[in-house]
Design a protein around this motif. Structure first.
Motif, PDB file in Angstrom:
ATOM      1  N   THR A  25      -1.053  -5.777  -1.240  1.00 31.28           N
ATOM      2  CA  THR A  25       0.033  -5.246  -0.409  1.00 31.28           C
ATOM      3  C   THR A  25       0.821  -4.186  -1.165  1.00 31.28           C
ATOM      4  OG1 THR A  25       0.205  -7.350   0.743  1.00 31.28           O
ATOM      5  CG2 THR A  25       2.092  -5.862   0.911  1.00 31.28           C
ATOM      6  N   LEU A  28      -1.215  -1.046  -1.221  1.00 26.32           N
ATOM      7  CA  LEU A  28      -1.196  -0.419   0.104  1.00 26.32           C
ATOM      8  C   LEU A  28       0.096   0.367   0.324  1.00 26.32           C
ATOM      9  CD1 LEU A  28      -2.373  -0.300   3.161  1.00 26.32           C
ATOM     10  CD2 LEU A  28      -0.769  -2.185   3.517  1.00 26.32           C
ATOM     11  N   LEU A  29       1.226  -0.262   0.031  1.00 23.04           N
ATOM     12  CA  LEU A  29       2.512   0.386   0.279  1.00 23.04           C
ATOM     13  C   LEU A  29       2.760   1.573  -0.647  1.00 23.04           C
ATOM     14  CD1 LEU A  29       4.704  -2.755   1.003  1.00 23.04           C
ATOM     15  CD2 LEU A  29       3.754  -1.118   2.650  1.00 23.04           C
ATOM     16  N   SER A  31       0.438   3.491  -1.898  1.00 19.85           N
ATOM     17  CA  SER A  31      -0.434   4.559  -1.390  1.00 19.85           C
ATOM     18  C   SER A  31       0.160   5.192  -0.137  1.00 19.85           C
ATOM     19  CB  SER A  31      -1.828   4.013  -1.085  1.00 19.85           C
ATOM     20  OG  SER A  31      -2.448   3.570  -2.263  1.00 19.85           O
ATOM     21  N   TYR A  32       0.705   4.359   0.732  1.00 20.73           N
ATOM     22  CA  TYR A  32       1.326   4.887   1.955  1.00 20.73           C
ATOM     23  C   TYR A  32       2.484   5.826   1.604  1.00 20.73           C
ATOM     24  CZ  TYR A  32       4.030   5.316   6.176  1.00 20.73           C
ATOM     25  OH  TYR A  32       4.734   5.833   7.240  1.00 20.73           O
ATOM     26  N   GLU A  36       2.773   9.715   2.539  1.00 24.47           N
ATOM     27  CA  GLU A  36       3.936  10.111   3.345  1.00 24.47           C
ATOM     28  C   GLU A  36       4.725  11.206   2.628  1.00 24.47           C
ATOM     29  OE1 GLU A  36       6.523   9.777   6.694  1.00 24.47           O
ATOM     30  OE2 GLU A  36       4.756   8.543   6.391  1.00 24.47           O
ATOM     31  N   VAL A  47      -2.767   7.261   8.222  1.00 28.12           N
ATOM     32  CA  VAL A  47      -2.310   6.315   7.212  1.00 28.12           C
ATOM     33  C   VAL A  47      -1.261   5.374   7.796  1.00 28.12           C
ATOM     34  CG1 VAL A  47      -1.063   6.148   5.010  1.00 28.12           C
ATOM     35  CG2 VAL A  47      -2.902   7.790   5.281  1.00 28.12           C
ATOM     36  N   ARG A  48      -0.385   5.886   8.632  1.00 28.56           N
ATOM     37  CA  ARG A  48       0.650   5.061   9.257  1.00 28.56           C
ATOM     38  C   ARG A  48       0.003   3.973  10.116  1.00 28.56           C
ATOM     39  NH1 ARG A  48       4.413   8.702  11.743  1.00 28.56           N
ATOM     40  NH2 ARG A  48       5.362   8.777   9.699  1.00 28.56           N
ATOM     41  N   GLU A  50      -3.084   2.725   9.904  1.00 25.85           N
ATOM     42  CA  GLU A  50      -3.787   1.778   9.025  1.00 25.85           C
ATOM     43  C   GLU A  50      -2.809   0.837   8.324  1.00 25.85           C
ATOM     44  OE1 GLU A  50      -7.035   1.216   8.606  1.00 25.85           O
ATOM     45  OE2 GLU A  50      -7.506   2.740  10.107  1.00 25.85           O
ATOM     46  N   THR A  51      -1.686   1.371   7.884  1.00 32.20           N
ATOM     47  CA  THR A  51      -0.693   0.558   7.186  1.00 32.20           C
ATOM     48  C   THR A  51      -0.071  -0.463   8.131  1.00 32.20           C
ATOM     49  OG1 THR A  51      -0.242   2.380   5.671  1.00 32.20           O
ATOM     50  CG2 THR A  51       1.416   0.639   5.791  1.00 32.20           C
ATOM     51  N   ALA A  54      -2.518  -3.259   8.706  1.00 29.15           N
ATOM     52  CA  ALA A  54      -2.587  -4.141   7.538  1.00 29.15           C
ATOM     53  C   ALA A  54      -1.355  -5.044   7.456  1.00 29.15           C
ATOM     54  CB  ALA A  54      -2.717  -3.315   6.267  1.00 29.15           C
ATOM     55  N   LEU A  55      -0.187  -4.496   7.758  1.00 31.66           N
ATOM     56  CA  LEU A  55       1.034  -5.302   7.715  1.00 31.66           C
ATOM     57  C   LEU A  55       1.046  -6.367   8.806  1.00 31.66           C
ATOM     58  CD1 LEU A  55       3.671  -2.547   6.854  1.00 31.66           C
ATOM     59  CD2 LEU A  55       2.772  -4.344   5.345  1.00 31.66           C
TER      60      LEU A  55
END
Length: 132
Positions: A25, A28-29, A31-32, A36, A47-48, A50-51, A54-55
């Protein structure tokens, strides 16, 4: 985390959740945030999405872990209740009726008729009584 704060016996469940999902997690965050802040508008929308997906999975996993932690407590309550009812019957309180229990997968096995190893119903003489 609020439940674990109140019931520290659930800590191993929280530890499992953090160990399994925490590092992934965080990655992931990070990378986001990198994408961004890059300003690459053509990548940000993808990316938004996909994120967020995942969340949402992470939230479902957290709910599942909480359910596991609470189910141990539920099983303990069921065992305590059964013991109290058995003790009351042994003391001659035969008219004590068990409280209604909602149907669940865990309860179904407990209330299912006894069967022999071959899968057929057990005979009354094959079953143990509570007093034994």
């Amino acid at each position: 985390m609020q439940y674990v704060t109140r019931d520290t016996s659930a800590y191993p469940t929280l530890r499992h959740y953090i160990t399994v999902y925490g590092e992934q997690t965080e990655k992931l965050l990070r990378s986001y945030v990198d994408v961004e802040s890059s300003g690459a508008r053509d990548q940000i929308a993808t990316v938004r999405i996909e994120t967020i997906e995942a969340l949402q999975v992470l939230e479902q996993a957290a709910a599942g872990e909480l359910s596991r932690a609470v189910s141990a407590k539920t099983l303990g309550i069921t065992a305590d209740s059964d013991a109290i009812q058995r003790l009351a019957r042994m003391d001659g309180y035969d008219d004590v009726a068990p409280s209604p229990v909602p149907s669940s997968a865990a309860d179904e096995g407990r209330h299912a008729p006894s069967q022999t190893p071959s899968g057929g119903p057990a005979h009354q003489s094959d079953q143990k009584t509570d007093a034994q």
